[in-house]
Design a protein around this motif. Structure first.
Motif, PDB file in Angstrom:
ATOM      1  N   SER A   1      -3.325  -5.643  -7.462  1.00 42.06           N
ATOM      2  CA  SER A   1      -3.264  -4.223  -7.815  1.00 42.06           C
ATOM      3  C   SER A   1      -2.253  -4.066  -8.942  1.00 42.06           C
ATOM      4  O   SER A   1      -1.278  -4.821  -9.003  1.00 42.06           O
ATOM      5  CB  SER A   1      -2.874  -3.370  -6.610  1.00 42.06           C
ATOM      6  OG  SER A   1      -3.831  -3.494  -5.571  1.00 42.06           O
TER       7      SER A   1
ATOM      8  N   TRP B   1      -6.784  -1.233  -8.361  1.00 39.47           N
ATOM      9  CA  TRP B   1      -6.487  -1.272  -6.929  1.00 39.47           C
ATOM     10  C   TRP B   1      -7.338  -2.360  -6.266  1.00 39.47           C
ATOM     11  O   TRP B   1      -8.561  -2.336  -6.359  1.00 39.47           O
ATOM     12  CB  TRP B   1      -6.791   0.077  -6.280  1.00 39.47           C
ATOM     13  CG  TRP B   1      -6.463   0.123  -4.809  1.00 39.47           C
ATOM     14  CD1 TRP B   1      -7.281  -0.179  -3.757  1.00 39.47           C
ATOM     15  CD2 TRP B   1      -5.197   0.489  -4.234  1.00 39.47           C
ATOM     16  NE1 TRP B   1      -6.624  -0.036  -2.563  1.00 39.47           N
ATOM     17  CE2 TRP B   1      -5.343   0.376  -2.825  1.00 39.47           C
ATOM     18  CE3 TRP B   1      -3.979   0.902  -4.771  1.00 39.47           C
ATOM     19  CZ2 TRP B   1      -4.292   0.665  -1.953  1.00 39.47           C
ATOM     20  CZ3 TRP B   1      -2.936   1.187  -3.890  1.00 39.47           C
ATOM     21  CH2 TRP B   1      -3.100   1.070  -2.513  1.00 39.47           C
TER      22      TRP B   1
ATOM     23  N   LEU C   1      -1.869   4.314 -11.882  1.00 37.08           N
ATOM     24  CA  LEU C   1      -2.674   3.237 -11.301  1.00 37.08           C
ATOM     25  C   LEU C   1      -3.642   2.687 -12.333  1.00 37.08           C
ATOM     26  O   LEU C   1      -4.434   3.420 -12.918  1.00 37.08           O
ATOM     27  CB  LEU C   1      -3.442   3.757 -10.092  1.00 37.08           C
ATOM     28  CG  LEU C   1      -4.272   2.712  -9.331  1.00 37.08           C
ATOM     29  CD1 LEU C   1      -3.371   1.660  -8.706  1.00 37.08           C
ATOM     30  CD2 LEU C   1      -5.132   3.399  -8.264  1.00 37.08           C
TER      31      LEU C   1
ATOM     32  N   THR D   1       0.829  -1.212   0.000  1.00 35.05           N
ATOM     33  CA  THR D   1       0.000   0.000   0.000  1.00 35.05           C
ATOM     34  C   THR D   1       0.857   1.253   0.000  1.00 35.05           C
ATOM     35  O   THR D   1       0.675   2.156  -0.833  1.00 35.05           O
ATOM     36  CB  THR D   1      -0.925   0.014   1.227  1.00 35.05           C
ATOM     37  OG1 THR D   1      -1.848  -1.077   1.137  1.00 35.05           O
ATOM     38  CG2 THR D   1      -1.711   1.319   1.304  1.00 35.05           C
TER      39      THR D   1
END
Length: 207
Positions: free
Chosen positions: A186, A200, A197, A160
């Motif tokens: 992720s 997720w 990104l 994370t």
């Protein structure tokens, strides 16, 4: 554009018991988590990922092995101490509700105000130290294996904080994202030293 896949290890006995499980402690995977790791491997096998980088802690190693056992293509595995879980010092193995009660301010800072978390008294690791080693792992991997997809198998807080730091978040925001589920996926896209990104905490493959 290379894709970087990040998978948290399967759920363990300490996860189930609500005990702290950091970088200096381990407990066995639950039987159902082994099945989830296999499902994760089946979900990733079509990606033909050639490189795997994993924490050397047993729960991550076993998860990685269950995942890669589903692969049908050549790949290499690399272990790095720098991808261990956040180190909690004297709190390792402790019952989380008791820590919340006995150390309310430090526990609150750990979970909600990472910029204020100071684990000196428990001989733990700071968030700054964590993101330094976590982001170093990813940068070194991207340099060593340019233009290749890479799978990282590790731990909740390490993954994370590493991902959020690579995405430009400050230390105060490192606990702002939803927690990663066990054996979730992720994904970051990587191009020209920039990370984006893509996904997720994907868990649809587990159902």
């Amino acid at each position: 554009m290379p894709q970087l896949y990040f998978v948290r290890h399967g759920k363990t006995e300490y996860n189930l018991a609500d005990r702290v499980q950091g970088g200096d402690i381990d407990s066995p995977l639950l039987p159902e988590s082994k099945q989830d790791a296999i499902k994760t491997g089946l979900a990733l096998q079509m990606e033909t990922i050639p490189r795997v980088i994993a924490s050397p802690q047993h729960r991550a190693v076993e998860t990685m092995e269950l995942i890669t056992n589903q692969f049908q293509h050549p790949f290499s595995v690399h272990f790095t101490e720098e991808f261990r879980e956040f180190r909690y010092g004297d709190w390792e193995g402790a019952f989380i509700p008791e820590l919340r009660e006995n150390y309310p301010e430090m526990f609150y800072h750990l979970r909600e105000r990472p910029e204020l978390y100071n684990p000196t008294s428990i001989k733990g690791e700071t968030y700054r130290e964590l993101i330094k080693r976590g982001t170093d792992v990813v940068h070194k991997a991207c340099t060593a294996f340019p233009n290749e997809d890479i799978l990282f198998v590790g731990h909740s807080i390490t993954i994370t904080c590493t991902l959020l730091s690579l995405l430009g978040k400050e230390i105060k925001d490192l606990r702002s994202a939803p927690p990663l589920d066990n054996t979730s996926i992720s994904i970051l896209n990587y191009e020209k030293d920039t990370f984006h990104l893509d996904a997720w905490n994907k868990t649809n493959h587990l159902h």
